[in-house]
Design a protein around this motif. Sequence first.
Motif, PDB file in Angstrom:
ATOM      1  N   ASP A   4       0.811  -1.219   0.000  1.00 29.36           N
ATOM      2  CA  ASP A   4       0.000   0.000   0.000  1.00 29.36           C
ATOM      3  C   ASP A   4       0.840   1.263   0.000  1.00 29.36           C
ATOM      4  OD1 ASP A   4       0.903  -0.693   2.521  1.00 29.36           O
ATOM      5  OD2 ASP A   4      -0.800   0.236   3.556  1.00 29.36           O
ATOM      6  N   ARG A   5       2.078   1.163   0.552  1.00 28.23           N
ATOM      7  CA  ARG A   5       2.927   2.353   0.634  1.00 28.23           C
ATOM      8  C   ARG A   5       4.256   2.198  -0.107  1.00 28.23           C
ATOM      9  NH1 ARG A   5       2.800   3.320   6.994  1.00 28.23           N
ATOM     10  NH2 ARG A   5       2.457   1.071   6.963  1.00 28.23           N
ATOM     11  N   LEU A   6       4.454   1.052  -0.710  1.00 23.77           N
ATOM     12  CA  LEU A   6       5.633   0.789  -1.549  1.00 23.77           C
ATOM     13  C   LEU A   6       6.954   1.072  -0.823  1.00 23.77           C
ATOM     14  CD1 LEU A   6       4.371   2.156  -4.995  1.00 23.77           C
ATOM     15  CD2 LEU A   6       4.398  -0.203  -4.166  1.00 23.77           C
ATOM     16  N   TYR A   7       7.122   0.453   0.311  1.00 26.57           N
ATOM     17  CA  TYR A   7       8.422   0.490   0.981  1.00 26.57           C
ATOM     18  C   TYR A   7       8.659  -0.855   1.665  1.00 26.57           C
ATOM     19  CZ  TYR A   7       6.629   0.983   5.775  1.00 26.57           C
ATOM     20  OH  TYR A   7       6.020   0.765   6.981  1.00 26.57           O
ATOM     21  N   TYR A   8       9.923  -1.105   2.018  1.00 25.01           N
ATOM     22  CA  TYR A   8      10.305  -2.407   2.561  1.00 25.01           C
ATOM     23  C   TYR A   8      10.632  -2.316   4.046  1.00 25.01           C
ATOM     24  CZ  TYR A   8      10.730  -4.244  -2.206  1.00 25.01           C
ATOM     25  OH  TYR A   8      10.469  -4.662  -3.488  1.00 25.01           O
ATOM     26  N   SER A   9      10.299  -3.385   4.767  1.00 22.94           N
ATOM     27  CA  SER A   9      10.724  -3.573   6.149  1.00 22.94           C
ATOM     28  C   SER A   9      11.575  -4.834   6.217  1.00 22.94           C
ATOM     29  CB  SER A   9       9.520  -3.726   7.089  1.00 22.94           C
ATOM     30  OG  SER A   9       8.775  -2.543   7.164  1.00 22.94           O
TER      31      SER A   9
END
Length: 262
Positions: free
Chosen positions: A160-165
């Motif tokens: 949904d926010r296009l980032y990685y954890s």
Amino acid sequence: MNFALILFVLLVASGVLWALDHFVASRRRSVGAKSPWWVEYGASFFPVILVVFCLRSFVVEPFKIPSGSMIPTLLVGDFILVNKWTYGIRLPVINKKIIEVNQPKRGDVMVFRFPGDPSLDYIKRVVGLPGDKVEYIDKKLTINGQAMSQKEAGDYLHADRLYYSSRFTEKLGDVEHNIITDKDAPAFVSQVTPYAFRENCTYTSRGVSCTVPQGHYFMMGDNRDGSFDSRGWGFVPEQNIVGKAFFIWFNFSDLKRIGSFH
């Protein structure tokens, strides 16, 4: 809104109408007189409400996941089922345990009434049992002096926010599950509210250390840097327990989500 209380009121009201229809109005019908429409109509709902009330109170209860605090185990929009009897049989509405069955175990995903506002239901993972010393220092979990096993499991993409954890596989008791952390998030607890047994916890710039009081549990979300949990609002009393989450029965966005989970 206390849905259990509303359902109980409907059960009592429909039960009264059913009794009137069964024991009073039926006699009038036998001599040709009709009972009021609202008595017959209300009485017809009693068996249905009774079944729903018993299933929801003593067997399983459905919930919807409203936040991302349990990512990657549970996603926003997951509809889950909660086992209502595995931690003991409780009287509906007042939630008082009357029959002992099992106790929560480390690693269980548990629904409970939020200590700060019992009208709200929260879901987190059981991390600390009564008497445990739980430390979350530099984003590493230690229980009673023993570091919990963590293995790298690749990055997790938040679609949904296009980032990685960063994703890790953690083991609590017999349960292996995934957690995520954000490299840029601070190690210290950024939000702490007043709570009972606050003196059992010590906060530093590296994290928090707590001793769990008897009759209480320490809960954490699998989204470790995106969860407001026992690190910030304290311990969950035994009487606040609702049940153990065990199955995803629907998700409008992804039908592949349906199934059991750890």
